[in-house]
Design an enzyme around this catalytic site. Structure first.
Site, PDB file in Angstrom:
ATOM      1  N   ASP A  73       0.782  -1.248   0.000  1.00  0.00           N
ATOM      2  CA  ASP A  73       0.000   0.000   0.000  1.00  0.00           C
ATOM      3  C   ASP A  73       0.816   1.302   0.000  1.00  0.00           C
ATOM      4  O   ASP A  73       1.793   1.418   0.737  1.00  0.00           O
ATOM      5  CB  ASP A  73      -0.850   0.100   1.277  1.00  0.00           C
ATOM      6  CG  ASP A  73      -1.603  -1.152   1.605  1.00  0.00           C
ATOM      7  OD1 ASP A  73      -1.507  -2.124   0.866  1.00  0.00           O
ATOM      8  OD2 ASP A  73      -2.293  -1.152   2.635  1.00  0.00           O
TER       9      ASP A  73
ATOM     10  N   ARG B 299      -7.540  -1.289  11.724  1.00  0.00           N
ATOM     11  CA  ARG B 299      -6.367  -0.667  11.094  1.00  0.00           C
ATOM     12  C   ARG B 299      -6.652   0.362   9.996  1.00  0.00           C
ATOM     13  O   ARG B 299      -7.760   0.606   9.617  1.00  0.00           O
ATOM     14  CB  ARG B 299      -5.466  -1.763  10.519  1.00  0.00           C
ATOM     15  CG  ARG B 299      -6.090  -2.673   9.480  1.00  0.00           C
ATOM     16  CD  ARG B 299      -5.022  -3.661   8.985  1.00  0.00           C
ATOM     17  NE  ARG B 299      -5.520  -4.610   8.014  1.00  0.00           N
ATOM     18  CZ  ARG B 299      -5.980  -5.816   8.317  1.00  0.00           C
ATOM     19  NH1 ARG B 299      -6.031  -6.224   9.572  1.00  0.00           N
ATOM     20  NH2 ARG B 299      -6.407  -6.619   7.360  1.00  0.00           N
TER      21      ARG B 299
ATOM     22  N   GLN C 140       4.204   0.887   2.239  1.00  0.00           N
ATOM     23  CA  GLN C 140       4.479  -0.357   2.955  1.00  0.00           C
ATOM     24  C   GLN C 140       5.713  -0.986   2.330  1.00  0.00           C
ATOM     25  O   GLN C 140       5.756  -1.209   1.108  1.00  0.00           O
ATOM     26  CB  GLN C 140       3.281  -1.306   2.832  1.00  0.00           C
ATOM     27  CG  GLN C 140       2.101  -0.905   3.683  1.00  0.00           C
ATOM     28  CD  GLN C 140       2.373  -1.111   5.160  1.00  0.00           C
ATOM     29  OE1 GLN C 140       2.263  -2.207   5.661  1.00  0.00           O
ATOM     30  NE2 GLN C 140       2.738  -0.048   5.858  1.00  0.00           N
TER      31      GLN C 140
ATOM     32  N   SER D 248      -0.371   0.345   7.420  1.00  0.00           N
ATOM     33  CA  SER D 248      -0.792   1.515   6.642  1.00  0.00           C
ATOM     34  C   SER D 248      -1.343   2.648   7.499  1.00  0.00           C
ATOM     35  O   SER D 248      -1.879   2.422   8.582  1.00  0.00           O
ATOM     36  CB  SER D 248      -1.823   1.094   5.597  1.00  0.00           C
ATOM     37  OG  SER D 248      -1.131   0.379   4.604  1.00  0.00           O
TER      38      SER D 248
ATOM     39  N   GLU E 204     -10.403  -2.898   4.048  1.00  0.00           N
ATOM     40  CA  GLU E 204      -9.136  -2.299   4.463  1.00  0.00           C
ATOM     41  C   GLU E 204      -9.060  -0.872   3.906  1.00  0.00           C
ATOM     42  O   GLU E 204      -9.837  -0.487   3.020  1.00  0.00           O
ATOM     43  CB  GLU E 204      -7.954  -3.117   3.928  1.00  0.00           C
ATOM     44  CG  GLU E 204      -7.957  -4.584   4.397  1.00  0.00           C
ATOM     45  CD  GLU E 204      -6.747  -5.388   3.928  1.00  0.00           C
ATOM     46  OE1 GLU E 204      -6.122  -6.034   4.770  1.00  0.00           O
ATOM     47  OE2 GLU E 204      -6.427  -5.376   2.722  1.00  0.00           O
TER      48      GLU E 204
HETATM   49  C1  FRU Z   1      -3.787  -3.689   2.709  1.00  0.00           C
HETATM   50  C2  FRU Z   1      -3.111  -4.095   4.003  1.00  0.00           C
HETATM   51  C3  FRU Z   1      -3.508  -3.133   5.113  1.00  0.00           C
HETATM   52  C4  FRU Z   1      -2.370  -3.250   6.076  1.00  0.00           C
HETATM   53  C5  FRU Z   1      -1.189  -3.441   5.149  1.00  0.00           C
HETATM   54  C6  FRU Z   1      -0.134  -4.358   5.691  1.00  0.00           C
HETATM   55  O1  FRU Z   1      -3.130  -4.115   1.577  1.00  0.00           O
HETATM   56  O2  FRU Z   1      -3.445  -5.427   4.334  1.00  0.00           O
HETATM   57  O3  FRU Z   1      -4.762  -3.415   5.683  1.00  0.00           O
HETATM   58  O4  FRU Z   1      -2.245  -2.109   6.871  1.00  0.00           O
HETATM   59  O5  FRU Z   1      -1.704  -3.988   3.952  1.00  0.00           O
HETATM   60  O6  FRU Z   1       0.971  -4.432   4.857  1.00  0.00           O
END
Ligand code: FRU
Length: 498
Positions: free
Chosen positions: A45, A166, A61, A101, A219
């Site tokens: 992300d 999250r 990420q 994220s 998410e």
């Molecule tokens: C979405 C996700 C988010 C999380 C991140 C972890 O792609 O699963 O929910 O914060 O990636 O890498």
């Protein structure tokens, strides 16, 4: 002899372990040129997107140690034009918690009271993930334009003792004079809204849950106010990453409605599903924070969890989409999201501009306009086509390799077929993706080709399709194929992008 036998043992071991030694060969010909990808290692992300002092910041990420998901930290890159990116050192490294994220806010008035009051202050709010235990919202701050961050000593700033909770995203809500955070409870298909005056203390405002598509966890939520094109009105849009238009694959959906500083109310029936992108490679997009939220634009992760681990690139894995400006348009079916490429590619003189072209069975783009490894935008105006089908084909003449984009004016349908586009991954990668457009929208299609990423915006930007491919042939040409007799194309333009 010894070397040969060593190599055989190495090869045998690699095959046994299910890894290929060839996977370690750099695959730079697949590296997108105007889309961001990290020099090496894994990304998913986009995080903390921010327009600040004339520069666009992209945190992401990132696994600092490898080419697969793990050690989640925030990588950092910046750009002045959203097409040339400079990668900077890792911004927020993980400790016992992974840095999941989140977002970045420019604390212009120093309401948080953190850091040096004489310097500009950026606040990052992200999910601290304690693997298999708990997810909490944490804060870190930076007084050096996002290069280094101090984790707030009194973290967490928000904790409801849940294993999955999250992806905070924050806006400044002027009418209620507060910051508003959207954050998800993924397995409950719920977005919670919290309000704060100082970015540190957060109070629950409301919850929006179980509407639209709940075929997969939710998410990365984002709440934004978007102008309605051609009017002085605006509406609120809530986007979430979830299941997309294809069962078993992730994607994004959005809801249109009102937000009064407390509650988001969907103005459509709760069963109605609106998808952001009908390709398979657009996920986790969040808007750039720009203080005023005057123009809203975002970018997403151009990949899909269904096959992300299989992306056959080295030494990086994962890349971002192009930034797109967001608006709403009034259509015969109601308000719809419109996306426009934010880098203004079409403002420069096209390298090719043709009018009223008769397409027989096949029409080839004059070479050398389109050769492999070039980056280009093609715009096709098919307003005069009232029936029939077209294929826009990016193909190798000497092999069956091809990437086809189809248009059916009868069915108002656009589809993308990458089933023979080179290296084929698993889990639905080869499945055709398709979208229908509303008949009251314009018949123009823009196709942005940047090596392994192809992004399509059509029907006034109400149709988006983002798709990856991993071509293996040495050369390719672009042509238009008509399977239903001659058709007339009103205009073709091509921009070579450097
Ligand atoms: C979405 C996700 C988010 C999380 C991140 C972890 O792609 O699963 O929910 O914060 O990636 O890498």
């Amino acid at each position: 002899m010894k070397n040969v036998s060593n190599f055989c043992i190495f090869l045998g071991l690699s095959l046994l372990l299910g890894t290929s030694i060839f996977a370690q060969v750099p695959t730079e010909s697949w590296r997108p040129s105007i889309h961001f990808s990290p020099k090496k290692n894994w990304t998913n992300d986009p995080n903390g997107l921010l327009y600040y002092k004339g520069e666009y910041h992209l945190f992401f990420q990132y696994n600092p140690k490898g080419n697969e998901w793990g050690n989640m930290s925030w990588g950092h890159a910046k750009s002045k034009d959203l097409t040339h990116w400079t990668e900077l050192p890792v911004a927020i490294p993980h400790d016992s918690a992974y840095i999941f994220s989140g977002c970045v806010v420019w604390d212009k008035s120093h309401v948080s009271g953190l850091g040096d009051p004489k310097k500009d202050l950026l606040i990052a709010i992200y999910t601290a993930d304690f693997p298999n235990t708990r997810q909490e919202q944490h804060l870190a701050y930076s007084n050096d334009d996002g290069l280094t961050w101090t984790k707030y000593a009194l973290n967490p700033i928000l904790n409801i003792n849940m294993k999955d909770f999250r992806d905070p995203n924050i806006i400044w809500h002027a009418a209620s004079q507060q910051f508003v955070m959207s954050v998800v409870k993924p397995h409950e298909f719920a977005v919670q809204f919290y309000g704060s005056k100082d970015l540190i203390h957060w109070e629950i405002l409301s919850q929006f849950a179980q509407q639209g598509d709940s075929g997969m966890i939710w998410e990365c939520p984002a709440l934004v106010e978007l102008p309605i094109e051609g009017s002085k009105e605006s509406k609120w849009v809530l986007s979430v990453s979830s299941q997309g238009p294809y069962k078993g694959s992730v994607g994004m959906q959005y809801f249109v409605g009102n937000f009064d500083g407390k509650q988001f109310v969907n103005e459509n029936p709760k069963e109605q599903v609106l998808y952001v992108d009908h390709g398979k490679d657009f996920y986790a997009a969040i808007p750039f924070y720009n203080g005023m939220n005057s123009e809203v634009f975002w970018l997403g992760w151009a990949l899909n969890w269904a096959y992300a681990g299989e992306q056959p690139t080295f030494p990086w894995k994962g890349q971002m989409s192009t930034a797109r400006t967001l608006r709403l348009v009034q259509t015969q079916a109601g308000l719809r999201l419109k996306q426009v490429f934010k880098p203004n590619f079409a403002s420069i003189k096209p390298d090719l501009a043709l009018k009223n072209i008769q397409i027989g069975s096949q029409w080839k783009f004059p070479s050398p306009v389109l050769l492999k490894d070039q980056v280009y935008l093609v715009e096709l105006d098919f307003s005069d086509m009232n029936s029939g089908e077209l294929l826009i084909s990016i193909a190798d003449e000497g092999s069956p390799e091809k990437f086809n984009i189809g248009i059916s004016t009868k069915e108002h349908k656009i589809w993308v077929d990458r089933s023979q586009s080179g290296k084929i991954l698993g889990n639905g990668f080869a499945q055709i993706s398709e979208a229908t457009w509303l008949p009251d929208r314009s018949r123009k299609i823009q196709i942005l080709v940047d090596r392994s990423i192809i992004e399509i915006l059509a029907a006034d930007g109400t149709v988006a399709m983002s798709t990856l491919r991993f071509p293996e042939s040495k050369s390719e040409k672009l042509s238009i194929i008509s399977s239903s007799g001659p058709v007339n194309i009103r205009g073709i333009k091509v921009w070579k992008l450097k």
